[in-house]
Design an enzyme around this catalytic site. Structure first.
Site, PDB file in Angstrom:
ATOM      1  N   LYS A  36       0.819  -1.227   0.000  1.00 20.12           N
ATOM      2  CA  LYS A  36       0.000   0.000   0.000  1.00 20.12           C
ATOM      3  C   LYS A  36       0.847   1.268   0.000  1.00 20.12           C
ATOM      4  O   LYS A  36       0.385   2.302  -0.458  1.00 20.12           O
ATOM      5  CB  LYS A  36      -0.975  -0.002   1.167  1.00 20.12           C
ATOM      6  CG  LYS A  36      -0.351   0.186   2.529  1.00 20.12           C
ATOM      7  CD  LYS A  36      -1.409   0.070   3.613  1.00 20.12           C
ATOM      8  CE  LYS A  36      -0.793   0.238   4.974  1.00 20.12           C
ATOM      9  NZ  LYS A  36      -1.576  -0.397   6.039  1.00 20.12           N
ATOM     10  N   ARG A 136      -9.034  -0.386  16.115  1.00 20.15           N
ATOM     11  CA  ARG A 136      -9.294   0.008  14.734  1.00 20.15           C
ATOM     12  C   ARG A 136     -10.298  -1.025  14.232  1.00 20.15           C
ATOM     13  O   ARG A 136     -11.303  -1.248  14.898  1.00 20.15           O
ATOM     14  CB  ARG A 136      -7.999   0.086  13.911  1.00 20.15           C
ATOM     15  CG  ARG A 136      -8.153   1.041  12.716  1.00 20.15           C
ATOM     16  CD  ARG A 136      -6.900   1.156  11.865  1.00 20.15           C
ATOM     17  NE  ARG A 136      -6.644  -0.055  11.091  1.00 20.15           N
ATOM     18  CZ  ARG A 136      -5.637  -0.184  10.221  1.00 20.15           C
ATOM     19  NH1 ARG A 136      -4.793   0.813  10.030  1.00 20.15           N
ATOM     20  NH2 ARG A 136      -5.467  -1.307   9.548  1.00 20.15           N
TER      21      ARG A 136
HETATM   22  C1  PLP Z   1      -0.935  -1.258   6.675  1.00 26.77           C
HETATM   23  C2  PLP Z   1      -1.396  -2.590   7.087  1.00 26.77           C
HETATM   24  C3  PLP Z   1      -0.488  -3.643   7.176  1.00 26.77           C
HETATM   25  C4  PLP Z   1       0.998  -3.464   6.946  1.00 26.77           C
HETATM   26  O1  PLP Z   1       1.513  -2.606   7.911  1.00 26.77           O
HETATM   27  P1  PLP Z   1       3.096  -2.383   8.056  1.00 26.77           P
HETATM   28  O2  PLP Z   1       3.246  -1.742   9.374  1.00 26.77           O
HETATM   29  O3  PLP Z   1       3.511  -1.531   6.926  1.00 26.77           O
HETATM   30  O4  PLP Z   1       3.723  -3.726   8.010  1.00 26.77           O
HETATM   31  C5  PLP Z   1      -0.975  -4.886   7.526  1.00 26.77           C
HETATM   32  N1  PLP Z   1      -2.282  -5.093   7.764  1.00 26.77           N
HETATM   33  C6  PLP Z   1      -3.190  -4.112   7.685  1.00 26.77           C
HETATM   34  C7  PLP Z   1      -4.621  -4.418   7.953  1.00 26.77           C
HETATM   35  C8  PLP Z   1      -2.780  -2.818   7.350  1.00 26.77           C
HETATM   36  O5  PLP Z   1      -3.676  -1.842   7.282  1.00 26.77           O
END
Ligand code: PLP
Length: 377
Positions: A36, A136
């Site tokens: 992302k 969240r």
């Molecule tokens: C952004 C996100 C991740 C990855 O997070 P990092 O800290 O970049 O490893 C994993 N799972 C969800 C649901 C996320 O929103």
């Protein structure tokens, strides 16, 4: 070369991803590479898959669609794509078309996914996300069994597993306690409904210390982590410590000087709000060297930039980054490089004004695949 630009070292990203895939494989944990922060970059997606991630995860269906469609690369075309944010009702058709799995918390949404999957003649897999304290996304544990019962009755939907996400909204650290709860919930679902959950996804980069640091830790039923920052920036997000043996400089931001002058260190006149609302108190240091770089708040998070030794970031507006140079005077046209933290990286990757250049010395990195016995070349 065009500026500003992000120079992206794919070999370093490959190294980081491969190191994490191998180390976690020893604990029976697979890696979903989270893209992302990379705006659907096919180069980065390809690198993660080469390094052995079992799937690609992204929060935006637009990025997943871009990766699916942008390339003839069979590795990407055949990759498993996980939508890691709950689908919007307004995007259900795209989610069914482009994502293999999605993370979900609302039965209403899963019903719509079921209807649409039926319409498109597909089966859509889902991970049910469980709330374990970070507040969240997530189904409260006491409501999980009831939700699973409803999900299992829906046609064209396959319950692939459960997951949780910590340390994002509230900074709740993944630990032995909350991870054990996730394992227990997986087992409760399996015994209640006499089924097997393929995936128990324990979290994001914040899980690295829990998963790797202490070899005595029992990782229980957790067999997957979704990793973005740990791979791309080589650091864990709880204390932002570098992870042993990983590169923290796979990305470099290169900016260009558009003004270089000596100016008073203090503004003159009546001080009200600046462009972004903050008022800044500065101490008078007389006349100082000041340079302006052609990049701004719409492209980066100025507080997430790490300047070269001696250079200090003084301020920023939409399109200008004001710095105090080190001893050497900067000339108009000179380039200044920065390292970025996650929030600066996300903005730079998603800014159309920042061009991206990729370097890789490795022509054809080895392909690895993950299975229950670990990493297989
Ligand atoms: C952004 C996100 C991740 C990855 O997070 P990092 O800290 O970049 O490893 C994993 N799972 C969800 C649901 C996320 O929103």
């Amino acid at each position: 070369m065009a500026a500003p630009r992000l120079e992206i070292d794919l070999d370093k990203i490959y190294h980081n991803a491969h190191a994490l895939v191998s180390r976690l494989a020893e604990r029976g944990i697979s890696v979903t590479g989270v893209t992302k922060a990379a705006l659907g970059s096919v180069e980065i997606a390809n690198t993660l898959l080469q390094a052995g991630v079992i799937s690609l995860g992204d929060s935006r269906i637009e990025n997943i669609k871009a990766m699916r469609l942008a390339t003839e690369n069979p590795l990407i075309n055949n990759a498993m794509f996980l939508l890691i944010r709950s689908p919007m009702l307004s995007q259900i058709a795209q989610v069914i078309q482009y994502a293999d799995i999605s993370c979900n918390t609302e039965v209403e949404v899963i019903k719509k996914l079921s209807d649409e999957a039926h319409k498109q003649g597909r089966t859509h897999q889902i991970l049910l996300m469980v709330e374990l304290g970070d507040l969240r996304e997530g189904i409260l544990p006491e409501n999980l069994i009831d939700t699973v019962r409803k999900v299992l009755s829906l046609p064209n939907i396959l319950l692939k597993g459960i997951g949780t996400n910590l340390a994002c909204r509230s900074g709740v650290a993944p630990d032995a306690t909350n991870m054990a709860v996730l394992s227990e919930l997986a087992e409760l679902i399996e015994t209640t409904f006499d089924l097997t959950l393929d995936i128990v996804s324990g979290g994001n980069s914040a899980n690295i210390q829990w998963a790797l640091n202490d070899t005595q830790t029992d990782t229980g039923r957790v067999n997957n982590l979704r990793l973005g920052e740990a791979i791309l920036l080589g650091c864990e997000p709880l204390q932002r410590q570098a992870i042993d043996g990983l590169y923290t400089d796979a990305f470099t931001l290169v900016t260009e000087v558009i003004e270089s002058k000596s100016k008073p260190s203090q503004p003159t006149g009546t001080i009200e709000q600046s462009a972004f609302g903050e008022t800044t108190a500065v101490t008078d240091r007389g006349i100082v060297a000041q340079a302006i770089l052609a990049i701004g708040i719409q492209d980066i998070d100025p507080s997430g930039l790490q300047a070269p030794a001696g250079i200090e970031v003084l301020g920023a507006s939409s399109d200008h980054l004001i710095i105090e140079p080190a001893e050497n005077e900067l000339l108009v046209g000179d380039e200044v490089c920065f390292q970025l933290n996650y929030s600066a990286l996300v903005r730079a990757m998603t800014s159309p004004f920042v061009s991206k250049t990729y370097t890789s010395r490795q022509d054809t990195p080895l392909t690895y695949s993950f299975n229950k016995n670990g990493l297989q070349p």
